[in-house]
Motif scaffolding. Structure first.
Motif, mmCIF file in Angstrom:
data_model
loop_
_atom_site.group_PDB
_atom_site.id
_atom_site.type_symbol
_atom_site.label_atom_id
_atom_site.label_comp_id
_atom_site.label_asym_id
_atom_site.label_seq_id
_atom_site.Cartn_x
_atom_site.Cartn_y
_atom_site.Cartn_z
ATOM 1 N N UNK A 144 2.040 -3.848 -47.889
ATOM 2 C CA UNK A 144 1.519 -4.390 -46.637
ATOM 3 C C UNK A 144 2.552 -4.366 -45.526
ATOM 4 N N UNK A 145 3.790 -4.700 -45.873
ATOM 5 C CA UNK A 145 4.870 -4.641 -44.885
ATOM 6 C C UNK A 145 5.063 -3.220 -44.385
ATOM 7 N N UNK A 146 4.933 -2.241 -45.278
ATOM 8 C CA UNK A 146 5.053 -0.841 -44.870
ATOM 9 C C UNK A 146 3.925 -0.441 -43.927
ATOM 10 N N UNK A 147 2.710 -0.907 -44.229
ATOM 11 C CA UNK A 147 1.580 -0.580 -43.360
ATOM 12 C C UNK A 147 1.715 -1.196 -41.981
ATOM 13 N N UNK A 148 2.090 -2.468 -41.930
ATOM 14 C CA UNK A 148 2.245 -3.157 -40.649
ATOM 15 C C UNK A 148 3.391 -2.530 -39.842
ATOM 16 N N UNK A 180 10.752 1.523 -44.881
ATOM 17 C CA UNK A 180 10.625 2.980 -44.811
ATOM 18 C C UNK A 180 9.818 3.405 -43.590
ATOM 19 N N UNK A 181 8.545 2.996 -43.560
ATOM 20 C CA UNK A 181 7.601 3.356 -42.501
ATOM 21 C C UNK A 181 7.489 4.872 -42.367
ATOM 22 N N UNK A 182 7.745 5.579 -43.438
ATOM 23 C CA UNK A 182 7.772 7.036 -43.434
ATOM 24 C C UNK A 182 7.568 7.540 -44.859
ATOM 25 N N UNK A 183 6.472 8.258 -45.120
ATOM 26 C CA UNK A 183 6.227 8.761 -46.482
ATOM 27 C C UNK A 183 7.348 9.649 -47.018
ATOM 28 N N UNK A 184 8.120 10.274 -46.141
ATOM 29 C CA UNK A 184 9.211 11.133 -46.607
ATOM 30 C C UNK A 184 10.271 10.312 -47.344
ATOM 31 N N UNK A 185 10.605 9.142 -46.805
ATOM 32 C CA UNK A 185 11.611 8.296 -47.455
ATOM 33 C C UNK A 185 11.107 7.836 -48.813
ATOM 34 N N UNK A 186 9.880 7.361 -48.848
ATOM 35 C CA UNK A 186 9.299 6.883 -50.105
ATOM 36 C C UNK A 186 9.207 8.010 -51.121
ATOM 37 N N UNK A 217 0.134 5.390 -48.985
ATOM 38 C CA UNK A 217 -1.213 5.099 -48.484
ATOM 39 C C UNK A 217 -1.150 4.100 -47.331
ATOM 40 N N UNK A 218 -0.349 3.035 -47.494
ATOM 41 C CA UNK A 218 -0.227 2.030 -46.446
ATOM 42 C C UNK A 218 0.392 2.621 -45.187
ATOM 43 N N UNK A 219 1.388 3.473 -45.349
ATOM 44 C CA UNK A 219 2.042 4.098 -44.199
ATOM 45 C C UNK A 219 1.079 4.998 -43.428
ATOM 46 N N UNK A 220 0.300 5.789 -44.145
ATOM 47 C CA UNK A 220 -0.635 6.697 -43.482
ATOM 48 C C UNK A 220 -1.726 5.932 -42.747
#
Length: 236
Positions: free
Chosen positions: A24-28, A81-87, A106-109
């Motif tokens: 959730x933190x990543x999505x927000x 992260x806020x970036x799928x590349x990092x994850x 999924x949350x980031x996108x």
């Protein structure tokens, strides 16, 4: 995950925290990042209509400032992260499990898409559905993403937890100004740009080429980090 990893930047302080909280933190965070970048572009285009050369520097500073503040604010929860590349690179490096990786991405996108759409609604501007360099931007995004991921993972492997967010922000300013694509370097930002308005907006024809360049750049960075910072401690 070992305690040594938890002390580095871009890893959550407590991996035992419920996954929905961390994702959730990543999505927000991603939502706010894309909203800030898109909204700043719209505002700058209006404010500096007579001096369009100022739009890009303003966007670069806003993007860097937003990202640094979000990493500092939410990094202890999710790693910031806020970036799928990092994850994704963490998963490839054995630093993150598959279920967590899928939840984060999924949350980031979703956050990126909502952020781009939300900025257009706030400014009451219709999404343009245009912009970008198409396949000519593959190499640019490869370079931009490789540079960003190198900074991220070099800071993490160096255990520079307090300076990592600021190093990433500094690189983003340089990347935005130095690359023809203006350094999206983030698949979630690209997705948000498809439904965004203003200078950040991208046409559908640029999404796939940019994503390909970004993934390739992340893999190049993983190779460089593995060579430059060989791990001496096991990661559970």
């Amino acid at each position: 995950m070992t305690r040594a990893v938890q002390r580095t930047c871009f890893h959550e302080a407590d991996p035992a925290l419920p996954l929905w909280r961390r994702a959730g933190a990543e999505g927000v965070g991603t939502l706010l990042l894309v909203l800030a970048a898109s909204g700043a572009g719209i505002a700058a285009a209006r404010l500096f209509a007579a001096v369009p050369g100022l739009v890009l520097p303003v966007m670069a500073l806003v993007l860097a400032g937003a990202l640094v503040s979000l990493i500092v604010a939410l990094g202890s929860v999710s790693g910031g992260h806020f970036n799928p590349l990092i994850t994704g690179v963490q998963w490839l490096a054995g630093e993150r499990g598959g279920v967590c990786t899928l939840a984060y991405v999924a949350a980031q996108l979703v956050g990126g898409a909502v952020g781009g759409w939300g900025a257009a609604r706030l400014w009451q501007v219709a999404a343009t559905g245009s912009g970008g360099l198409g396949w000519h931007g593959v190499a640019d995004e490869l370079v931009a993403s490789a540079g960003l991921m190198l900074v991220v993972f070099a800071c993490a492997r160096s255990r520079r937890a307090t300076t990592g967010p600021f190093a990433v922000g500094a690189w983003l300013v340089a990347g935005v100004l130095a690359t023809p694509t203006t350094s999206y370097a983030n698949p979630a930002v690209v997705l948000g740009a498809l439904v965004a308005a203003g200078p950040l907006a991208l046409g559908a024809g640029s999404a796939l080429p940019y994503w390909i360049g970004e993934v390739a750049g992340a893999l190049v960075a993983l190779l460089l980090v593995t060579l430059l910072f060989p791990r001496t401690e096991a990661i559970a």
